[in-house]
Scaffold this active site. Structure first.
Site, PDB file in Angstrom:
ATOM      1  N   CYS A   1       0.051   3.763   2.725  1.00 15.91           N
ATOM      2  CA  CYS A   1       0.557   3.320   4.029  1.00 15.91           C
ATOM      3  C   CYS A   1       2.035   3.685   4.184  1.00 15.91           C
ATOM      4  O   CYS A   1       2.449   4.193   5.230  1.00 15.91           O
ATOM      5  CB  CYS A   1       0.412   1.814   4.182  1.00 15.91           C
ATOM      6  SG  CYS A   1      -1.269   1.204   4.083  1.00 15.91           S
TER       7      CYS A   1
ATOM      8  N   CYS B   1       0.842  -1.207   0.000  1.00 12.15           N
ATOM      9  CA  CYS B   1       0.000   0.000   0.000  1.00 12.15           C
ATOM     10  C   CYS B   1       0.877   1.257   0.000  1.00 12.15           C
ATOM     11  O   CYS B   1       1.553   1.546   0.983  1.00 12.15           O
ATOM     12  CB  CYS B   1      -0.908  -0.031   1.226  1.00 12.15           C
ATOM     13  SG  CYS B   1      -1.827   1.482   1.522  1.00 12.15           S
TER      14      CYS B   1
END
Length: 195
Positions: A116, A113
């Site tokens: 993230c 991600c």
């Protein structure tokens, strides 16, 4: 010339403090062929506070022509998010926090991600603001059993949750710009911890 001695920004600080309130080493770096005579002694009232040893240049405390700078903060700039790698560790952390009557912030993320990855250092800076009264942890959803992810009801990455008394109190799903997410997390912490 400035009244305050400054190092170039590219030089990295090391060894931020020494025990028992003695002078702190603010900067230490290595530059080949550098000697103490390379520093402008006239701009400092305390030239003995700068030295060269074994090719390393060091400076003790922070000084200007009026004397030491007083408001040096010992709090960390960022706090690394402690990883949670199993459901038993998750339960242990929640149990310890419950005994101490504290909340914990848990960041659910994934290595794939991009949001993230971009958000993590910003959350580590936020964690420093609440250190040590609130502990921050991270969970890589790809490395823990799915039942733990399902138990926390995490469906999107990144998700930042606040847990207290072994129960989820609030959460922020970080699908938008990092500064919005950090502000929402800060607001969540302030609202839940004020109760």
């Amino acid at each position: 010339m400035s009244d305050t001695f400054r190092f170039y920004p590219s030089l990295t600080p090391l060894l931020p403090t020494t025990p028992r309130g003695s002078s702190r080493i603010l900067q230490q770096f290595s530059i080949p062929g550098l000697s103490i005579s390379d520093f402008p002694r006239k701009s400092l009232n305390f030239p003995q506070k700068i030295g060269v040893s074994g090719g390393k240049v060091w400076a003790l405390a922070a000084w200007n022509q009026e004397g030491p700078l007083q408001d040096l903060d010992d709090s960390p700039v960022s706090v690394e998010l402690k990883p949670i790698s199993s459901d038993t560790q998750f339960d242990r952390i929640l149990g310890e926090a419950q005994q101490l009557e504290e909340s914990v912030a848990i960041v659910w993320m994934a290595t794939w991600c991009r949001k993230c990855i971009y958000l993590k250092p910003k959350l580590e800076k936020l964690a420093a603001e609440y250190y040590p009264r609130l502990r921050f942890y991270c969970v890589d959803v790809n490395t823990v059993p799915h039942k733990l992810v399902a138990r926390a009801a995490v469906t999107k990455m990144p998700t930042i949750q606040l847990w207290k008394d072994s129960k989820k109190q609030a959460e922020v799903i970080g699908g938008h710009k990092a500064y919005f997410v950090v502000n929402e997390v800060r607001e969540m912490i302030e609202n839940e911890c004020a109760m």
